[in-house]
Design an enzyme around this catalytic site. Structure first.
Site, PDB file in Angstrom:
ATOM      1  N   LYS A 131      71.263  46.269   0.126  1.00 11.76           N
ATOM      2  CA  LYS A 131      69.992  45.649   0.542  1.00 11.76           C
ATOM      3  C   LYS A 131      69.564  46.210   1.912  1.00 11.76           C
ATOM      4  CE  LYS A 131      69.092  43.089  -2.980  1.00 11.76           C
ATOM      5  NZ  LYS A 131      67.924  43.429  -3.833  1.00 11.76           N
ATOM      6  N   SER A 151      67.708  40.334   1.211  1.00 19.64           N
ATOM      7  CA  SER A 151      68.657  39.226   1.285  1.00 19.64           C
ATOM      8  C   SER A 151      69.105  38.961   2.710  1.00 19.64           C
ATOM      9  CB  SER A 151      69.889  39.569   0.435  1.00 19.64           C
ATOM     10  OG  SER A 151      70.950  38.683   0.716  1.00 19.64           O
ATOM     11  N   TYR A 156      77.147  44.918  -1.825  1.00 12.00           N
ATOM     12  CA  TYR A 156      75.836  44.366  -2.245  1.00 12.00           C
ATOM     13  C   TYR A 156      74.927  44.222  -1.024  1.00 12.00           C
ATOM     14  CZ  TYR A 156      72.312  40.841  -2.878  1.00 12.00           C
ATOM     15  OH  TYR A 156      71.108  40.177  -2.845  1.00 12.00           O
TER      16      TYR A 156
HETATM   17  C1  WQD Z   1      77.141  28.980  -0.741  1.00 16.85           C
HETATM   18  C2  WQD Z   1      78.222  28.122  -0.134  1.00 16.85           C
HETATM   19  C3  WQD Z   1      80.419  28.946  -0.492  1.00 16.85           C
HETATM   20  C4  WQD Z   1      80.621  28.395  -4.781  1.00 16.85           C
HETATM   21  C5  WQD Z   1      75.279  34.485  -1.736  1.00 16.85           C
HETATM   22  C6  WQD Z   1      75.087  35.913  -1.468  1.00 16.85           C
HETATM   23  C7  WQD Z   1      73.747  36.126  -0.839  1.00 16.85           C
HETATM   24  C8  WQD Z   1      72.658  35.492  -1.673  1.00 16.85           C
HETATM   25  C9  WQD Z   1      72.950  34.038  -1.960  1.00 16.85           C
HETATM   26  C10 WQD Z   1      71.621  37.214  -2.969  1.00 16.85           C
HETATM   27  C11 WQD Z   1      79.311  28.955   0.521  1.00 16.85           C
HETATM   28  C12 WQD Z   1      80.227  27.593  -1.168  1.00 16.85           C
HETATM   29  C13 WQD Z   1      80.158  28.403  -3.478  1.00 16.85           C
HETATM   30  C14 WQD Z   1      81.709  27.551  -5.127  1.00 16.85           C
HETATM   31  C15 WQD Z   1      81.767  26.738  -2.875  1.00 16.85           C
HETATM   32  N1  WQD Z   1      72.485  36.194  -2.873  1.00 16.85           N
HETATM   33  N2  WQD Z   1      80.721  27.579  -2.551  1.00 16.85           N
HETATM   34  N3  WQD Z   1      82.224  26.733  -4.149  1.00 16.85           N
HETATM   35  O1  WQD Z   1      77.671  33.032  -0.395  1.00 16.85           O
HETATM   36  O2  WQD Z   1      75.836  31.792   0.862  1.00 16.85           O
HETATM   37  O3  WQD Z   1      75.256  33.779  -0.521  1.00 16.85           O
HETATM   38  O4  WQD Z   1      74.242  34.011  -2.570  1.00 16.85           O
HETATM   39  O5  WQD Z   1      70.880  37.621  -2.136  1.00 16.85           O
HETATM   40  O6  WQD Z   1      73.540  37.504  -0.761  1.00 16.85           O
HETATM   41  O7  WQD Z   1      76.052  36.318  -0.544  1.00 16.85           O
HETATM   42  O8  WQD Z   1      75.926  31.659  -1.620  1.00 16.85           O
HETATM   43  O9  WQD Z   1      76.072  29.987  -3.393  1.00 16.85           O
HETATM   44  O10 WQD Z   1      77.869  31.765  -3.256  1.00 16.85           O
HETATM   45  O11 WQD Z   1      77.791  29.959  -1.542  1.00 16.85           O
HETATM   46  O12 WQD Z   1      82.250  26.025  -2.023  1.00 16.85           O
HETATM   47  O13 WQD Z   1      82.194  27.510  -6.303  1.00 16.85           O
HETATM   48  O14 WQD Z   1      78.840  27.381  -1.179  1.00 16.85           O
HETATM   49  O15 WQD Z   1      81.701  29.021   0.112  1.00 16.85           O
HETATM   50  O16 WQD Z   1      79.746  28.308   1.685  1.00 16.85           O
HETATM   51  P1  WQD Z   1      76.271  32.540  -0.336  1.00 16.85           P
HETATM   52  P2  WQD Z   1      76.929  30.857  -2.552  1.00 16.85           P
END
Ligand code: WQD
Length: 440
Positions: free
Chosen positions: A254, A203, A250
């Site tokens: 990784k 990741s 998490y």
């Molecule tokens: C993306 C953007 C949120 C939800 C995570 C894990 C990473 C990988 C991918 C496994 C951010 C914003 C989100 C919401 C929002 N997983 N958001 N409202 O955090 O980049 O990465 O998932 O490997 O390890 O950390 O992905 O989709 O959670 O968020 O505004 O209800 O969307 O703040 O900027 P993230 P995400």
């Protein structure tokens, strides 16, 4: 065990006591059909196989967590690329119905291409159940009187892991036990069976706070042994192993798994290991049959947007509109899951055919381009032709404002790039919602 061999379905109860699957004659199980070899060895097919990795009847790829969101898409792409596939999945974050959907889509592909459907077997078991794993690996052992143990399994793609960042903060031991201890035991057992080609689902979180730099993240920003790396400007720099500011258990699991695998590869050149660093996987197969359908409450952006679109939650909370980006919302590298799955095929092909520069190699799987949260919401609104209610709220703990891949190494060394767009992903999600009856 389910086995699909030119459309046959072999079913046997989940392996609870590590017993072998029901014998052929029993009512609950069927024979494992003698694998005919003639069709697969037709010259034209065998040439295709060399190009696309088709294996003989006696060669398989083992996929753990192969019914999950990314695992199921990768299993489908492996079958479409003519690999025989064995999936193990304990259904902790997947549904058994995915087996039939993968088989249907793979059969449709091969009928259209006029190529034989590879063998597809599913075992309902936990990758950490070592007795069940040994029982499965015994089924695929090759005779080897004096030399190293040999197997019909020519490579493993390991998806099975817990992956919810917030949950890992609340329950770190669950993550270290399953993701780290489980990996150590798993590769130890594979080693005993001579199975030493391993594709690891990693990741972008291993880059930690380096993501706040605002620049695309290069693989050499996180290495596991001292390396001399060449920068795009030709300068060379020595980088030291370690991690920088990983913000959650998490992400640390990784990073630890990568470090363990790097040390294993260093200790035994027989191992060929690839760690694929995912950025933000989104979308689903264009058929709409393999949508992201996690158990439990999603936290990733697109699954939450889907909950809003289907009325399961009233509005999307946009975490932070004060980031240093064009529209103030955070930027991510959203990669279509089908492109991501094909990145695994490219990595497996390179590993199986000895085309890697080192026997442990990390690769980013991302588009190399960033989109903001608001761009995602607006793209989805265009796809559904309906507004998506949202509200700006404070930033989410642990978030960064920008996280985008440098995609050059995957392109140069795996000859893999992404082809699908954010619009494709949003349209495919809408297809999934229509096919599954969630959207009119
Ligand atoms: C993306 C953007 C949120 C939800 C995570 C894990 C990473 C990988 C991918 C496994 C951010 C914003 C989100 C919401 C929002 N997983 N958001 N409202 O955090 O980049 O990465 O998932 O490997 O390890 O950390 O992905 O989709 O959670 O968020 O505004 O209800 O969307 O703040 O900027 P993230 P995400």
């Amino acid at each position: 065990m389910f086995q699909f061999n030119s459309g046959d379905m072999i079913v046997s109860p989940p392996r609870s006591d590590s017993s072998s699957p029901a014998p052929a004659s029993s009512p609950s199980g069927f024979s494992t059909p003698a694998t005919s070899s003639s069709v697969l060895f037709d010259n034209a097919i065998s040439n295709l196989s060399i190009l696309q990795g088709l294996l003989s009847d006696d060669q398989y790829v083992l996929v753990t967590g192969g019914l999950g969101y990314i695992g199921s898409h990768t299993t489908l792409e492996l079958l479409k690329a003519n690999y025989n596939v064995i999936v193990i999945d304990n259904l902790s974050n997947a549904f058994e119905s995915v087996v039939d959907r993968i088989n249907l889509l793979a059969k449709q592909h091969h009928e259209k291409e006029g190529t034989p459907m590879p063998i597809f077997k599913y075992y309902c078991q936990d990758y950490q159940d070592t007795d069940a794993l040994r029982s499965l690996l015994d089924e695929y052992k090759l005779p080897s009187r004096w030399g190293a143990p040999k197997s019909k399994i020519i490579g493993v793609i390991h998806f099975a892991a817990h992956k919810a960042v917030e949950e890992s903060i609340r329950n770190p031991l669950k993550y270290y036990s399953n993701n780290v201890r489980g990996l150590i035991d798993f590769v130890g057992t594979l080693d005993e069976y001579g199975i030493k080609t391993f594709i690891f689902s990693s990741s972008a979180t291993v880059y930690g706070t380096l993501a706040t730099s605002g620049s695309p993240l290069r693989e050499e920003l996180c290495v596991h042994k001292t390396e001399v790396v060449e920068h795009p400007d030709g300068s060379r720099k020595t980088v030291q192993p370690g991690s920088t500011g990983i913000t959650n258990p998490y992400g640390r699991t990784k990073w630890m798994c990568e470090a363990i695998l790097s040390d294993l590869a260093l200790s035994d050149p027989e191992w060929t290991i690839v760690a694929l660093r995912y950025f933000n996987p989104i979308g689903c197969d264009s058929s709409g049959l393999l949508g992201e359908d996690p158990r439990g409450t999603p936290t990733n952006l697109l699954p939450v947007v889907v909950k809003v679109m289907t009325g399961q939650i009233p509005e999307l909370r946009v975490f932070g509109t004060d980031w240093d980006t064009d529209d103030g919302t955070a930027v991510r590298d959203f990669i279509h899951v089908t492109d991501l799955a094909q990145g695994h095929i490219a990595a497996l092909n390179a590993a199986v055919h000895g085309a890697l520069r080192e026997n442990f190699r990390t690769f980013n799987l991302g588009t190399g381009n960033g989109h903001s949260v608001m761009e995602v919401v607006e793209t989805m609104e265009k796809a559904t032709k309906k507004p998506i209610p949202r509200k700006a709220v404070d930033r989410r703990a642990g978030d960064v404002g920008y996280c985008v891949a440098a995609a050059g190494r995957s392109k140069d060394e795996l000859q893999w790039t992404t082809h699908k767009t954010l619009t494709d992903a949003c349209n495919d999600i809408c297809t999934f919602l229509k096919v599954s009856g969630h959207l009119g």
